[in-house]
Scaffold this motif. Structure first.
Motif, short mmCIF file in Angstrom:
data_model
loop_
_atom_site.label_atom_id
_atom_site.label_comp_id
_atom_site.label_asym_id
_atom_site.label_seq_id
_atom_site.Cartn_x
_atom_site.Cartn_y
_atom_site.Cartn_z
N ILE A 151 0.83 -1.21 0.00
CA ILE A 151 0.00 0.00 0.00
C ILE A 151 0.86 1.26 0.00
CG2 ILE A 151 -0.19 0.26 2.52
CD1 ILE A 151 -3.13 1.00 2.10
N SER A 152 2.15 1.11 0.22
CA SER A 152 3.03 2.28 0.29
C SER A 152 3.80 2.44 -1.02
CB SER A 152 4.01 2.13 1.46
OG SER A 152 5.09 3.00 1.30
N LEU A 203 -1.36 -2.08 -4.08
CA LEU A 203 -2.64 -2.71 -3.76
C LEU A 203 -2.93 -2.59 -2.27
CD1 LEU A 203 -4.98 -4.35 -5.07
CD2 LEU A 203 -3.72 -6.40 -4.52
N PHE A 229 -3.56 -5.15 12.12
CA PHE A 229 -5.00 -4.94 11.93
C PHE A 229 -5.79 -5.46 13.13
CE2 PHE A 229 -3.94 -5.89 7.20
CZ PHE A 229 -3.36 -4.64 7.07
C1 LIG Z 1 6.42 -5.12 8.40
S1 LIG Z 1 6.21 -5.06 6.66
C2 LIG Z 1 6.33 -6.79 6.25
C3 LIG Z 1 7.19 -7.03 5.02
C4 LIG Z 1 7.39 -8.50 4.67
N1 LIG Z 1 6.14 -9.13 4.37
C5 LIG Z 1 8.11 -9.24 5.75
O1 LIG Z 1 7.54 -10.05 6.47
O2 LIG Z 1 9.32 -9.03 5.91
C6 LIG Z 1 4.44 -4.73 6.51
C7 LIG Z 1 4.05 -4.15 5.16
O3 LIG Z 1 2.62 -4.21 5.03
C8 LIG Z 1 2.18 -3.07 4.31
N2 LIG Z 1 0.77 -2.80 4.57
C9 LIG Z 1 0.20 -2.33 5.70
N3 LIG Z 1 -1.13 -2.18 5.54
C10 LIG Z 1 -1.41 -2.58 4.27
C11 LIG Z 1 -2.61 -2.65 3.50
N4 LIG Z 1 -3.79 -2.28 4.00
N5 LIG Z 1 -2.53 -3.10 2.23
C12 LIG Z 1 -1.32 -3.49 1.72
N6 LIG Z 1 -0.16 -3.44 2.39
C13 LIG Z 1 -0.20 -2.98 3.65
C14 LIG Z 1 3.11 -1.95 4.83
O4 LIG Z 1 3.17 -0.87 3.94
C15 LIG Z 1 4.43 -2.68 5.00
O5 LIG Z 1 5.27 -2.50 3.89
#
Ligand SMILES: C[S@@+](CC[C@H](N)C(=O)[O-])C[C@H]1O[C@@H](n2cnc3c(N)ncnc32)[C@H](O)[C@@H]1O
Length: 280
Positions: A151-152, A203, A229
């Motif tokens: 999302i970022s 997304l 969440f």
């Molecule tokens: C802590 S990182 C995890 C990265 C990777 N999956 C890992 O485990 O190393 C969490 C990611 O989730 C994304 N994120 C948070 N809310 C989201 C949403 N509603 N939709 C898509 N991505 C989201 C954030 O932008 C962030 O990049």
């Protein structure tokens, strides 16, 4: 002279908090007012707004609200990640799930696999998946797609560039560094053979309409994302995954995350290296 007040009233805090929650599912408890105040203070200055209440109106009604919401998400999300994170689970993926997947596809007469890294942050996770698939040698000449979304916009920009510093490699074997990366100005760039397996895209995991357009997936990685969440948010995102997974497709969550009391559409599968969720 224009004066900005960076103090947030409790009512405004609740409005902003709900707005962010409804947009992307991130939750902030009553103690987080100071955090929001601190992180969003520069936005008031940037838009020459008097206080956070005006900022709330800006986010609700301004013609540039979408762009500003993107900025808020960039500021508020936690993007911590690194290559080969949660090694044991990756072992289960490489040594158990991939061979199973190949056998199943062969039975079906198909030569393609699709894997989704949902919440991919700066790209270390999808590139790790790419390395493991290539390293396995199981899918040479197959159509392999790793779909990586976040999302970022800020993290996606870094992900597409594919260049990383030391902290991304805290858990990476020298063998992989040598084989899949090239040195560029003191950093390491992922090689094209892996980069070309990955398609990055924006997304929001709460945007069910857009998620319906994503094709069917064999495996979904969503690690260290739903932890931010609330229960309702988790349920919604998991339902979206359920709809996108093929029958018996795998869902890999972070180690501190579980589907307990959230969904009955998955069973916990005890593999040799780790436990993973499988769509029933
Ligand atoms: C802590 S990182 C995890 C990265 C990777 N999956 C890992 O485990 O190393 C969490 C990611 O989730 C994304 N994120 C948070 N809310 C989201 C949403 N509603 N939709 C898509 N991505 C989201 C954030 O932008 C962030 O990049």
């Amino acid at each position: 002279m224009f004066e900005t007040s960076c103090k947030m009233r409790d009512t405004t805090f609740r409005l902003l908090r709900d707005l962010i929650y409804n947009y992307c599912g991130l939750t902030f408890d009553d103690q987080s007012k100071y955090l929001l105040e601190k992180r969003l203070a520069n936005r008031l200055v940037e838009h020459q707004l008097r206080d956070f209440h005006e900022y709330y109106h800006f986010l609700m009604y301004d013609k540039n609200r979408d762009q500003e919401l993107n900025t808020v998400v960039d500021i508020m999300t936690i993007n911590e990640t690194y290559f080969f994170r949660e090694e044991q689970q990756l072992k289960a993926f490489a040594e158990e799930i991939l061979p199973l997947l190949k056998a199943r596809k062969k039975e079906e007469g198909k030569r393609s696999i699709r894997i989704w890294s949902a919440g991919c942050s700066t790209g270390e996770e999808p590139y790790t998946i790419g390395i493991l698939i290539q390293q396995s040698g199981l899918f040479r000449g197959w159509d392999v797609e790793i779909f990586a979304t976040d999302i970022s916009h800020r993290v996606l920009q870094t992900a597409r560039k594919g260049e990383y510093g030391k902290s991304s490699f805290r858990s990476t074997d020298a063998y992989y560094l040598e084989k899949y990366f090239t040195d560029v100005d003191g950093r390491k760039r992922i090689n094209d053979s892996i980069r070309n397996l990955v398609n990055f895209g924006y997304l929001n995991l709460f945007d069910t309409d857009r998620i319906c357009l994503v094709g069917k997936m064999d495996v979904i990685f969503c690690r260290n994302v739903i932890i931010y969440f609330d229960r309702e948010g988790k349920k919604k995102v998991i339902r979206n995954f359920e709809n996108r997974l093929v029958p018996q497709g795998y869902l890999l969550l972070g180690h501190s995350e579980s589907l307990m009391n959230l969904s009955t559409a998955f069973r916990l599968e005890h593999l040799k290296n780790d436990m993973v969720y499988q769509r029933v």
